[in-house]
Write a protein that holds these residues in place. Structure first.
Motif, PDB file in Angstrom:
ATOM      1  N   ALA A  13      -7.417 -19.226  15.078  1.00 14.04           N
ATOM      2  CA  ALA A  13      -7.820 -19.011  13.688  1.00 14.04           C
ATOM      3  C   ALA A  13      -6.568 -18.887  12.826  1.00 14.04           C
ATOM      4  CB  ALA A  13      -8.667 -17.738  13.577  1.00 14.04           C
ATOM      5  N   PRO A  14      -6.705 -19.067  11.514  1.00 17.99           N
ATOM      6  CA  PRO A  14      -5.526 -18.948  10.647  1.00 17.99           C
ATOM      7  C   PRO A  14      -5.041 -17.515  10.540  1.00 17.99           C
ATOM      8  CG  PRO A  14      -7.512 -19.261   9.333  1.00 17.99           C
ATOM      9  CD  PRO A  14      -7.911 -19.444  10.760  1.00 17.99           C
ATOM     10  N   TYR A  15      -3.736 -17.355  10.473  1.00 21.17           N
ATOM     11  CA  TYR A  15      -3.160 -16.052  10.155  1.00 21.17           C
ATOM     12  C   TYR A  15      -3.450 -15.727   8.691  1.00 21.17           C
ATOM     13  CZ  TYR A  15      -0.362 -16.008  14.492  1.00 21.17           C
ATOM     14  OH  TYR A  15       0.061 -15.977  15.793  1.00 21.17           O
ATOM     15  N   PRO A  16      -3.486 -14.443   8.321  1.00 20.72           N
ATOM     16  CA  PRO A  16      -3.725 -14.090   6.914  1.00 20.72           C
ATOM     17  C   PRO A  16      -2.688 -14.743   5.998  1.00 20.72           C
ATOM     18  CG  PRO A  16      -3.873 -12.146   8.316  1.00 20.72           C
ATOM     19  CD  PRO A  16      -3.363 -13.253   9.185  1.00 20.72           C
ATOM     20  N   GLY A  17      -3.155 -15.480   5.005  1.00 23.38           N
ATOM     21  CA  GLY A  17      -2.252 -16.147   4.088  1.00 23.38           C
ATOM     22  C   GLY A  17      -1.758 -17.496   4.553  1.00 23.38           C
ATOM     23  N   PHE A  18      -2.339 -18.024   5.629  1.00 24.05           N
ATOM     24  CA  PHE A  18      -1.907 -19.324   6.158  1.00 24.05           C
ATOM     25  C   PHE A  18      -2.062 -20.423   5.117  1.00 24.05           C
ATOM     26  CE2 PHE A  18      -3.499 -23.351   8.047  1.00 24.05           C
ATOM     27  CZ  PHE A  18      -2.324 -23.764   8.684  1.00 24.05           C
ATOM     28  N   VAL A  19      -1.021 -21.254   5.008  1.00 18.59           N
ATOM     29  CA  VAL A  19      -1.051 -22.425   4.125  1.00 18.59           C
ATOM     30  C   VAL A  19      -0.610 -23.629   4.946  1.00 18.59           C
ATOM     31  CG1 VAL A  19      -0.129 -23.506   2.048  1.00 18.59           C
ATOM     32  CG2 VAL A  19      -0.524 -21.038   2.090  1.00 18.59           C
ATOM     33  N   PRO A  20      -1.458 -24.639   5.108  1.00 21.90           N
ATOM     34  CA  PRO A  20      -1.059 -25.827   5.884  1.00 21.90           C
ATOM     35  C   PRO A  20      -0.031 -26.653   5.133  1.00 21.90           C
ATOM     36  CG  PRO A  20      -3.202 -26.179   4.893  1.00 21.90           C
ATOM     37  CD  PRO A  20      -2.828 -24.740   4.603  1.00 21.90           C
ATOM     38  N   LEU A  21       0.600 -27.584   5.838  1.00 22.04           N
ATOM     39  CA  LEU A  21       1.527 -28.506   5.212  1.00 22.04           C
ATOM     40  C   LEU A  21       0.816 -29.323   4.133  1.00 22.04           C
ATOM     41  CD1 LEU A  21       3.390 -29.913   8.355  1.00 22.04           C
ATOM     42  CD2 LEU A  21       4.098 -28.035   6.868  1.00 22.04           C
ATOM     43  N   GLU A  22       1.584 -29.828   3.194  1.00 24.04           N
ATOM     44  CA  GLU A  22       1.015 -30.642   2.141  1.00 24.04           C
ATOM     45  C   GLU A  22       0.700 -32.054   2.656  1.00 24.04           C
ATOM     46  OE1 GLU A  22       3.695 -30.664  -1.122  1.00 24.04           O
ATOM     47  OE2 GLU A  22       3.509 -28.504  -1.517  1.00 24.04           O
ATOM     48  N   GLY A  23      -0.286 -32.676   2.038  1.00 26.02           N
ATOM     49  CA  GLY A  23      -0.596 -34.063   2.342  1.00 26.02           C
ATOM     50  C   GLY A  23      -1.219 -34.259   3.712  1.00 26.02           C
ATOM     51  N   SER A  24      -1.046 -35.457   4.252  1.00 28.59           N
ATOM     52  CA  SER A  24      -1.665 -35.800   5.541  1.00 28.59           C
ATOM     53  C   SER A  24      -1.177 -34.908   6.664  1.00 28.59           C
ATOM     54  CB  SER A  24      -1.374 -37.269   5.879  1.00 28.59           C
ATOM     55  OG  SER A  24      -2.024 -38.140   4.983  1.00 28.59           O
ATOM     56  N   LEU A  25       0.071 -34.460   6.607  1.00 25.71           N
ATOM     57  CA  LEU A  25       0.597 -33.614   7.678  1.00 25.71           C
ATOM     58  C   LEU A  25      -0.105 -32.256   7.726  1.00 25.71           C
ATOM     59  CD1 LEU A  25       4.403 -34.453   7.480  1.00 25.71           C
ATOM     60  CD2 LEU A  25       2.717 -35.254   9.147  1.00 25.71           C
ATOM     61  N   GLY A  26      -0.833 -31.907   6.685  1.00 26.50           N
ATOM     62  CA  GLY A  26      -1.640 -30.691   6.721  1.00 26.50           C
ATOM     63  C   GLY A  26      -2.790 -30.777   7.701  1.00 26.50           C
ATOM     64  N   GLU A  27      -3.098 -32.000   8.172  1.00 29.05           N
ATOM     65  CA  GLU A  27      -4.146 -32.170   9.186  1.00 29.05           C
ATOM     66  C   GLU A  27      -3.646 -31.866  10.591  1.00 29.05           C
ATOM     67  OE1 GLU A  27      -7.008 -35.463   8.654  1.00 29.05           O
ATOM     68  OE2 GLU A  27      -5.550 -36.308   7.254  1.00 29.05           O
ATOM     69  N   TYR A  28      -2.363 -31.608  10.743  1.00 28.72           N
ATOM     70  CA  TYR A  28      -1.761 -31.451  12.071  1.00 28.72           C
ATOM     71  C   TYR A  28      -2.384 -30.296  12.843  1.00 28.72           C
ATOM     72  CZ  TYR A  28       2.155 -31.923  15.366  1.00 28.72           C
ATOM     73  OH  TYR A  28       2.924 -32.160  16.474  1.00 28.72           O
ATOM     74  N   ASN A  29      -2.564 -29.137  12.208  1.00 26.76           N
ATOM     75  CA  ASN A  29      -3.043 -27.941  12.909  1.00 26.76           C
ATOM     76  C   ASN A  29      -4.252 -27.286  12.256  1.00 26.76           C
ATOM     77  OD1 ASN A  29      -1.119 -27.626  15.113  1.00 26.76           O
ATOM     78  ND2 ASN A  29       0.416 -27.171  13.554  1.00 26.76           N
ATOM     79  N   GLY A  30      -4.232 -27.194  10.925  1.00 29.29           N
ATOM     80  CA  GLY A  30      -5.181 -26.331  10.245  1.00 29.29           C
ATOM     81  C   GLY A  30      -6.635 -26.692  10.455  1.00 29.29           C
ATOM     82  N   LYS A  31      -6.952 -27.983  10.494  1.00 28.02           N
ATOM     83  CA  LYS A  31      -8.367 -28.356  10.537  1.00 28.02           C
ATOM     84  C   LYS A  31      -9.008 -28.121  11.906  1.00 28.02           C
ATOM     85  CE  LYS A  31      -7.881 -33.328  11.492  1.00 28.02           C
ATOM     86  NZ  LYS A  31      -8.084 -34.674  10.899  1.00 28.02           N
ATOM     87  N   PHE A  32      -8.203 -27.715  12.895  1.00 28.53           N
ATOM     88  CA  PHE A  32      -8.742 -27.443  14.230  1.00 28.53           C
ATOM     89  C   PHE A  32      -9.029 -25.959  14.459  1.00 28.53           C
ATOM     90  CE2 PHE A  32      -6.140 -31.321  14.686  1.00 28.53           C
ATOM     91  CZ  PHE A  32      -7.143 -32.194  15.047  1.00 28.53           C
TER      92      PHE A  32
END
Length: 417
Positions: free
Chosen positions: A352-371
């Motif tokens: 799960a995301p840590y408090p305040g987690f912000v994924p990378l911008e753009g397509s690279l934001g799909e690397y971890n956060g959406k899982f």
């Protein structure tokens, strides 16, 4: 980008890039071309696809944005070798990667050479820190796929009735006795968790934050094959009281009675070196989260949380039976606590995301956060994790039924000694 690169000169980054790229090819040197096409299950990918996908990553996210006159090696590859980056465009379905007899292996290797030549030329001009960050991320992405290469190759070869070895010359360490299972007092109270400093880390390791830990103890080593065999012989797979409901359903639906790759008589197992006798003192591996959890309950213990694990590992030397050790299989400990290498250790923590987690911008934001849903975290790396690709804050994540990775078990208990 929130994935921090190492602070390195660009010429050093080029050397690191070239080294990692060459190592991927070296890992496949024992394979025939036919081996590189096979997909043994939907969750695995063919060797040829791995080699092409990591190249696509550099082409799509480094060369195209930062090299103005770059021309793609082959337009079709953008569709064939995208994995799950939906914002980057459509992709070939994952379960059907094994149908890609074309492009050939030679064409994939030519693709790698093409991208390497252009990217190394681009790195001669150290003018953009954003490029550096993408290349560093791509290097660590390729190291992740080096591990996947080996676990997917192992699964593929195990499905062959001939039981061929990936490398029959892999060393088999002499069995050694292990100490009785002991526990270490863990950190308690309010503690800080997450990545620190300027060295590379993935976005899912941030932000660093505080957690509250209750008194607990962590196992001083990993659970061994011999201990897991005792669980089996004591009827562990037949006692419903030990299992989570989904786990009980899984072992019956799939007929699990022992770890993946173990023989029916519990005496041998399939390894990357071929079938070998089971070393009772080596860490048990290729068990699902459900099996790890049931074993812990049978042992009168539980699995650690990822926060308990990270705080215990922070004080340990960053070394162990990792990829460069050359065994490509867990080995019995020499008195070390085995926090790094040998097996990915299941934790009880949901990914799960840590408090305040912000994924990378753009397509690279799909690397971890959406899982970050329906998966569990695993910590510590394995015997096929590159040595410079692991740290205490590293969070891996898998579905609880998965067994093909080098998964293992460390126990925990509530309270202090």
């Amino acid at each position: 980008m929130t994935a921090s690169p190492n602070t390195v000169a660009f010429h050093s980054l080029a050397e690191q890039y070239a080294r990692v790229r060459k190592h991927s090819i070296a890992l496949t040197s024992t394979l025939a071309a036919e081996d590189t096409v096979v997909q043994s299950m939907p969750e695995a990918s063919p060797t040829k696809w791995h080699l092409a996908h990591v190249t696509w990553f550099f082409e799509r996210f480094a060369l195209e944005p930062f090299c103005g006159n770059y021309q793609r090696f082959d337009e079709a590859f953008d569709f064939l070798f995208n994995s799950y980056y939906y914002t980057a465009g459509p992709m070939h379905a994952r379960p059907r990667r094994g149908l890609l007899s074309r492009p050939t292996l030679d064409e994939v290797l030519a693709y790698r050479s093409h991208v390497d030549q252009h990217l190394l030329r681009l790195l001669e001009d150290p003018s953009d820190s954003d490029l550096e960050a993408v290349v560093v991320l791509g290097i660590h992405h390729e190291q992740q796929h080096q591990e996947l290469l080996l676990t997917d190759i192992k699964h593929m070869l195990s499905r062959n009735p001939m039981q061929p070895a990936f490398d029959p010359s892999l060393p088999a360490p002499n069995p050694r006795p292990v100490p009785s299972y002991a526990y270490l007092d863990g950190a308690r109270g309010v503690q800080s968790i997450g990545a620190t400093g300027d060295s590379f880390h993935f976005d899912n390791e941030t932000p660093r934050h505080q957690v509250l830990l209750q008194p607990h103890r962590l196992g001083a080593r990993l659970i061994t094959n011999g201990e897991y065999r005792d669980f089996i012989r004591d009827g562990g797979y037949r006692d419903s009281t030990l299992w989570l409901s989904d786990g009980w359903a899984a072992i019956h639906a799939d007929g699990w009675q022992r770890p993946l790759y173990w023989s029916e008589d519990l005496q041998s197992e399939f390894t990357l070196g071929g079938p070998r006798d089971i070393d009772d003192g080596a860490p048990v591996t290729h068990v699902s989260f459900y099996e790890a959890d049931a074993f812990a309950r049978w042992a009168g213990a539980r699995l650690p949380s990822e926060f308990e694990w990270e705080l215990a590992a922070e004080g340990e030397p960053l070394r162990g039976n990792l990829l460069q050790a050359g065994y490509l299989h867990p080995v019995a400990g020499d008195g070390a606590r085995q926090f790094f290498g040998d097996v990915w250790e299941w934790t009880s923590s949901p990914y799960a995301p840590y408090p305040g987690f912000v994924p990378l911008e753009g397509s690279l934001g799909e690397y971890n956060g959406k899982f970050m849903c329906n998966q569990l975290t695993a910590r510590g790396g394995s015997c096929v994790t590159p040595d410079d690709h692991i740290r205490p804050s590293y969070r891996n994540f898998f579905y609880p039924h998965m067994r093909w990775q080098f998964f293992g078990i460390r126990l925990a208990k509530d309270g202090h000694a």
